[in-house]
Scaffold this motif. Sequence first.
Motif, PDB file in Angstrom:
ATOM      1  N   ALA A  46      14.080  37.506  -2.883  1.00 27.84           N
ATOM      2  CA  ALA A  46      14.503  37.364  -4.269  1.00 27.84           C
ATOM      3  C   ALA A  46      15.311  38.582  -4.670  1.00 27.84           C
ATOM      4  O   ALA A  46      15.208  39.634  -4.072  1.00 27.84           O
ATOM      5  CB  ALA A  46      13.283  37.216  -5.164  1.00 27.84           C
ATOM      6  N   THR A  92      11.249  40.064 -10.414  1.00 28.04           N
ATOM      7  CA  THR A  92      10.590  40.090  -9.106  1.00 28.04           C
ATOM      8  C   THR A  92      10.650  41.484  -8.504  1.00 28.04           C
ATOM      9  O   THR A  92       9.669  41.969  -7.926  1.00 28.04           O
ATOM     10  CB  THR A  92      11.246  39.073  -8.157  1.00 28.04           C
ATOM     11  OG1 THR A  92      11.164  37.767  -8.738  1.00 28.04           O
ATOM     12  CG2 THR A  92      10.540  39.047  -6.811  1.00 28.04           C
ATOM     13  N   GLN A 124       7.382  43.769  -7.596  1.00 28.34           N
ATOM     14  CA  GLN A 124       7.165  44.310  -6.259  1.00 28.34           C
ATOM     15  C   GLN A 124       6.936  45.817  -6.294  1.00 28.34           C
ATOM     16  O   GLN A 124       6.130  46.347  -5.526  1.00 28.34           O
ATOM     17  CB  GLN A 124       8.344  43.966  -5.348  1.00 28.34           C
ATOM     18  CG  GLN A 124       8.428  42.478  -4.994  1.00 28.34           C
ATOM     19  CD  GLN A 124       7.168  41.962  -4.344  1.00 28.34           C
ATOM     20  OE1 GLN A 124       6.335  41.332  -5.012  1.00 28.34           O
ATOM     21  NE2 GLN A 124       7.004  42.209  -3.066  1.00 28.34           N
ATOM     22  N   TYR A 172      12.909  32.638 -14.104  1.00 24.03           N
ATOM     23  CA  TYR A 172      11.663  32.551 -14.863  1.00 24.03           C
ATOM     24  C   TYR A 172      11.877  32.145 -16.322  1.00 24.03           C
ATOM     25  O   TYR A 172      10.922  31.762 -17.002  1.00 24.03           O
ATOM     26  CB  TYR A 172      10.936  33.896 -14.812  1.00 24.03           C
ATOM     27  CG  TYR A 172      10.614  34.354 -13.410  1.00 24.03           C
ATOM     28  CD1 TYR A 172       9.507  33.869 -12.725  1.00 24.03           C
ATOM     29  CD2 TYR A 172      11.432  35.281 -12.753  1.00 24.03           C
ATOM     30  CE1 TYR A 172       9.205  34.295 -11.439  1.00 24.03           C
ATOM     31  CE2 TYR A 172      11.146  35.713 -11.467  1.00 24.03           C
ATOM     32  CZ  TYR A 172      10.030  35.217 -10.823  1.00 24.03           C
ATOM     33  OH  TYR A 172       9.742  35.640  -9.533  1.00 24.03           O
ATOM     34  N   ARG A 198       5.582  32.748  -8.781  1.00 29.02           N
ATOM     35  CA  ARG A 198       6.764  32.699  -7.921  1.00 29.02           C
ATOM     36  C   ARG A 198       6.959  31.290  -7.359  1.00 29.02           C
ATOM     37  O   ARG A 198       8.075  30.787  -7.299  1.00 29.02           O
ATOM     38  CB  ARG A 198       6.642  33.714  -6.784  1.00 29.02           C
ATOM     39  CG  ARG A 198       6.784  35.160  -7.219  1.00 29.02           C
ATOM     40  CD  ARG A 198       6.942  36.081  -6.023  1.00 29.02           C
ATOM     41  NE  ARG A 198       5.773  36.073  -5.168  1.00 29.02           N
ATOM     42  CZ  ARG A 198       4.770  36.938  -5.244  1.00 29.02           C
ATOM     43  NH1 ARG A 198       4.785  37.880  -6.180  1.00 29.02           N
ATOM     44  NH2 ARG A 198       3.751  36.870  -4.406  1.00 29.02           N
ATOM     45  N   VAL A 205      10.613  31.168  -5.844  1.00 27.06           N
ATOM     46  CA  VAL A 205      10.930  32.533  -5.426  1.00 27.06           C
ATOM     47  C   VAL A 205       9.953  32.919  -4.315  1.00 27.06           C
ATOM     48  O   VAL A 205       8.743  32.709  -4.448  1.00 27.06           O
ATOM     49  CB  VAL A 205      10.788  33.520  -6.606  1.00 27.06           C
ATOM     50  CG1 VAL A 205      10.972  34.961  -6.124  1.00 27.06           C
ATOM     51  CG2 VAL A 205      11.786  33.187  -7.705  1.00 27.06           C
TER      52      VAL A 205
END
Length: 241
Positions: free
Chosen positions: A26, A31, A35, A82, A129, A134
């Motif tokens: 992604a 995202t 992460q 999203y 996700r 994703v």
Amino acid sequence: MPRLITPALIAFALATLTAVAAPAHAADPFTDAVQAAYEPYRVALFRTNSQAQAESEQAVAQARKAWAAVAERFRRQPPAPYDRDARFAASLAEIDTAYETAARQVGQRQLAEAHETLETVRDVLAALRHRNQVIVYSDHMNAYHAEMEHLLGEAPKLLAQPQGAMELLARTGALDYLAGRLEREAPETLRADREFAPLVAAVRQSVAALKAALVAGDGAAAQAALGQIKKPYSQLFLKFG
């Protein structure tokens, strides 16, 4: 005859086909931010699982702070994809609650309970996700973890059955495939890290040892190999999961 094709294996196969058809990485800001916040989250999971009180308090506080910054930034204006998810805000609120509950549990010295609560953060993010198509490397780690936990939970019962080792071997095959994906689906940034290759190799070796013991019909070796499955995964997860 033992039932080698189980519902769990069917579900795994369907999930695998879906994953193969989807993009591997992604590149949206939410995202990426998640992460980054996942690093202290992994430490919090590790600490609460190791029954270290002071370290758990610090790790959960840091993970909660990192998540709060992500939630504050994106709660009202999520980026694509999203922005089309009607449950986006609810998912973020669910994670807020999980962190709040985990912090309270750690404060009450309920580290095992806090660890279980923190596990829901991983589950909610994975579902978020998935709804938005994703996929990140953590999803491959999650798939391995889910099958690993199921295998370890079923192994004692299966090994006690006359033909149970055969079904356990089938489950080990699924775990072996997922271990391979941990290597194959790694992005270049992980492949370039010199710590990554030996850690993922240790995961694959732990599964290979179990598979070899089951093929040989060596129950004692299989029991020993089962005891060595979790550690290499935990080490890989802590660093790269």
